[in-house]
Design a protein around this motif. Structure first.
Motif, mmCIF file in Angstrom:
data_model
loop_
_atom_site.group_PDB
_atom_site.id
_atom_site.type_symbol
_atom_site.label_atom_id
_atom_site.label_comp_id
_atom_site.label_asym_id
_atom_site.label_seq_id
_atom_site.Cartn_x
_atom_site.Cartn_y
_atom_site.Cartn_z
ATOM 1 N N PHE A 1 0.843 -1.239 0.005
ATOM 2 C CA PHE A 1 -0.034 0.105 -0.040
ATOM 3 C C PHE A 1 1.021 1.150 -0.104
ATOM 4 O O PHE A 1 0.482 2.396 -0.574
ATOM 5 N N VAL A 2 2.065 1.371 0.527
ATOM 6 C CA VAL A 2 2.999 2.383 0.535
ATOM 7 C C VAL A 2 3.235 2.717 -1.021
ATOM 8 O O VAL A 2 3.336 3.835 -1.214
ATOM 9 N N THR A 3 3.540 1.626 -1.519
ATOM 10 C CA THR A 3 4.001 1.716 -3.005
ATOM 11 C C THR A 3 2.765 2.437 -3.876
ATOM 12 O O THR A 3 2.967 3.233 -4.593
ATOM 13 N N VAL A 4 1.482 2.131 -3.548
ATOM 14 C CA VAL A 4 0.309 2.334 -4.226
ATOM 15 C C VAL A 4 0.180 3.697 -3.772
ATOM 16 O O VAL A 4 -0.246 4.712 -4.697
ATOM 17 N N TYR A 5 0.597 4.238 -2.564
ATOM 18 C CA TYR A 5 0.081 5.672 -2.228
ATOM 19 C C TYR A 5 1.197 6.714 -2.865
ATOM 20 O O TYR A 5 0.891 7.474 -3.313
ATOM 21 N N ALA A 6 2.476 6.294 -2.908
ATOM 22 C CA ALA A 6 3.400 6.925 -3.475
ATOM 23 C C ALA A 6 3.205 7.171 -4.885
ATOM 24 O O ALA A 6 3.007 8.122 -5.550
ATOM 25 N N LEU A 7 2.928 6.055 -5.817
ATOM 26 C CA LEU A 7 2.625 6.348 -7.377
ATOM 27 C C LEU A 7 1.371 7.049 -7.444
ATOM 28 O O LEU A 7 1.192 7.756 -8.090
ATOM 29 N N GLY A 8 0.348 6.861 -6.509
ATOM 30 C CA GLY A 8 -0.999 7.561 -6.654
ATOM 31 C C GLY A 8 -0.897 8.857 -6.209
ATOM 32 O O GLY A 8 -1.358 10.039 -7.256
ATOM 33 N N THR A 9 -0.158 9.246 -5.359
ATOM 34 C CA THR A 9 0.062 10.832 -5.322
ATOM 35 C C THR A 9 0.922 11.361 -6.134
ATOM 36 O O THR A 9 0.816 12.648 -6.568
ATOM 37 N N ALA A 10 1.981 10.751 -6.689
ATOM 38 C CA ALA A 10 2.784 11.319 -7.655
ATOM 39 C C ALA A 10 1.944 11.512 -8.949
ATOM 40 O O ALA A 10 2.086 12.716 -9.649
ATOM 41 N N ALA A 11 1.152 10.872 -9.111
ATOM 42 C CA ALA A 11 0.297 10.537 -10.451
ATOM 43 C C ALA A 11 -0.696 12.016 -10.261
ATOM 44 O O ALA A 11 -0.877 12.932 -11.104
ATOM 45 N N ALA A 12 -1.094 12.239 -8.825
ATOM 46 C CA ALA A 12 -1.848 13.392 -8.577
ATOM 47 C C ALA A 12 -1.422 14.690 -8.968
ATOM 48 O O ALA A 12 -1.907 15.611 -9.329
ATOM 49 N N LEU A 13 0.033 14.781 -8.711
ATOM 50 C CA LEU A 13 0.701 15.983 -8.894
ATOM 51 C C LEU A 13 0.793 16.423 -10.386
ATOM 52 O O LEU A 13 0.903 17.562 -10.701
ATOM 53 N N ARG A 14 0.682 15.495 -11.160
ATOM 54 C CA ARG A 14 0.524 15.701 -12.836
ATOM 55 C C ARG A 14 -0.627 15.891 -13.341
ATOM 56 O O ARG A 14 -0.823 16.342 -14.388
ATOM 57 N N LEU A 15 -1.643 15.482 -12.591
ATOM 58 C CA LEU A 15 -3.046 15.233 -13.345
ATOM 59 C C LEU A 15 -3.919 16.372 -12.670
ATOM 60 O O LEU A 15 -4.886 16.980 -13.416
ATOM 61 N N LEU A 16 -3.748 16.824 -11.457
ATOM 62 C CA LEU A 16 -4.627 17.890 -10.621
ATOM 63 C C LEU A 16 -4.217 19.115 -11.262
ATOM 64 O O LEU A 16 -2.947 19.300 -11.363
ATOM 65 N N PRO A 17 -5.397 20.097 -11.397
ATOM 66 C CA PRO A 17 -4.860 21.491 -11.802
ATOM 67 C C PRO A 17 -3.818 22.041 -10.834
ATOM 68 O O PRO A 17 -4.283 21.966 -9.502
ATOM 69 N N ARG A 18 -2.799 22.573 -11.135
ATOM 70 C CA ARG A 18 -1.703 23.166 -10.184
ATOM 71 C C ARG A 18 -2.095 24.067 -8.969
ATOM 72 O O ARG A 18 -1.703 24.001 -8.052
#
Length: 432
Positions: free
Chosen positions: A358-375
């Motif tokens: 789950f740590v891996t899932v969280y890391a990749l998920g939050t990193a993706a959010a930084l690219r996908l969500l409006p800055r």
């Protein structure tokens, strides 16, 4: 954006209340039975600061995944967000880490509840295994009947659970003593750090419901609302139970294996082991039900997207029931439980393997959010805070990150073999 990663074109029937109940069930897991005491044993009353820190940190993590789910309501959940941000390889990695973490985490929770039932009614290891298989069967049947049935069950389970925790806190408060707060940090202020690491398990689950985003009637509105309700409910309940454990049970509470049951017995009486068994079963059913629902949908999406065999793709659309994927999750869960029981090593290895995934899932998920969500958005700022928190969590996880590393290698090897097989099939078609 390709068709596989686009938002679902149709939505399901989950309501805000059912979604909030699924969130509460996923996050408010079995840890509430024992972790208040364990954290108190590590840091004393100062463990309340650790609880407060994690309640505060869970808000941006929940907000990040809810914002992603609202924008991309797809059964792939975090794997879909990672696909959109980093491509299919990273998506397969995060999908495998989550999908194969559930068959490890669910048996751990089931064995934990089974041990409480055995302590209450006897029967030893036979009772533990019978209870564990019974829990896996129950949540499998619930989800096989459809997410709407599963959602209604979760509302009932969450309502009973919230009532149980509130009764434990309110009934025991006449026995609270401010003197139990002294000394506040008997093991030093630095003890708050290991207490915080210990409590992380209690706050996992904010990513699980993203796989059901397309099942909401109006994902863009309902998912963030359900997540917000759950953050408030979970935070208040955790702080209330932890506070009551310290104020009522005092130093002796740190040595209790069932502080919640002790609070209930102190407030309303009863046989402590039976009360503890009932609490364990309620918590475990809610957690397993939510994770089975999310994992089953994810497996279908991974089959649809080529990260797992296409046979699993049945049920990936909103409103459909992913029975094939569910059967795989249930079968692997039963197998993992049987192997651990035969080896006699207990549930702890499964818990730690699940945490690493789950740590891996969280890391990749939050990193993706930084690219996908409006800055400039609040959701993007939440993602920044969440990623910092996840990095700290990864440092605490240590060697158990080797398990998600193995899953990552497995996902990449599968994609490569699939690519070669498709190339050979294409070559044969050209020759014919």
């Amino acid at each position: 954006m390709n068709q596989q990663s686009s938002p679902a074109s149709r939505h399901g029937s989950l309501t805000v209340l059912q979604g909030a109940a699924l969130y509460v069930g996923a996050v408010l897991g079995t840890g509430v039975i024992a972790l208040p005491a364990l954290a108190s044993n590590v840091a004393g009353p100062a463990s309340l600061i650790a609880w407060l820190v994690l309640v505060v940190l869970s808000a941006p993590l929940a907000a990040t995944f809810a914002a992603l789910g609202a924008r991309y309501p797809d059964a792939g959940g975090v794997s879909t967000y990672v696909r959109n941000a980093f491509g299919p390889r990273a998506s397969a990695i995060v999908g495998w880490c989550f999908y194969f973490a559930v068959p490890a985490g669910a048996p751990a929770a089931a064995l934990f509840a089974g041990a409480y039932v055995a302590a209450a009614f006897g029967g030893g290891n036979g009772t533990v295994l019978l209870t564990s298989f019974g829990l896996i069967t129950a949540v499998s049947i619930s989800n096989a009947l459809g997410v709407n049935v599963s959602g209604r069950l979760q509302v009932v389970l969450s309502a009973l659970l919230v009532a149980l925790l509130l009764v434990a806190v309110v009934a025991s408060m006449p026995y609270a003593a401010v003197a139990n707060l002294h000394p506040f940090a008997p093991h030093g202020w630095s003890a708050i750090v290991p207490a915080t690491a210990l409590l992380v398990w209690s706050f996992a689950g904010w990513e699980a419901i993203t796989h059901l985003a397309g099942e909401f009637r109006r994902p863009a509105r309902d998912l963030p609302l359900a997540s917000g309700i759950a953050v408030v409910v979970v935070g208040m309940l955790y702080l209330a139970v932890a506070g009551a454990s310290v104020l009522v049970l005092g130093p002796s509470g740190g040595h209790s294996s069932a502080p919640l049951a002790e609070l209930l017995v102190l407030g309303i009486g009863g046989k402590i082991r039976i009360v503890a068994a009932g609490a364990a079963l309620l918590l475990t059913l809610g957690t397993m039900n939510a994770y089975f629902a999310g994992a089953a949908k994810l497996g279908a999406a991974l089959g649809r997207d080529g990260a797992l065999p296409a046979w699993l793709a049945q049920g990936s659309r909103a409103g459909d029931v992913p029975r094939r994927s569910l059967a795989v999750v249930a079968g692997l869960s039963a197998l993992a439980m049987a192997v651990v029981a035969a080896a006699g090593v207990g549930a702890q290895p499964l818990v730690l393997l699940t945490t690493g995934s789950f740590v891996t899932v969280y890391a990749l998920g939050t990193a993706a959010a930084l690219r996908l969500l409006p800055r400039s958005s609040a959701a993007h700022r939440c993602a920044q805070c969440a990623l910092i928190a996840v990095i700290g969590l990864a440092l605490a996880t240590g060697w158990f990150l080797l398990w998600p590393l193995a899953m990552s290698v497995g996902a990449l090897v599968y994609l490569q073999l699939r690519k070669r097989r498709e190339a050979r099939q294409g070559a044969r078609c050209e020759l014919s």
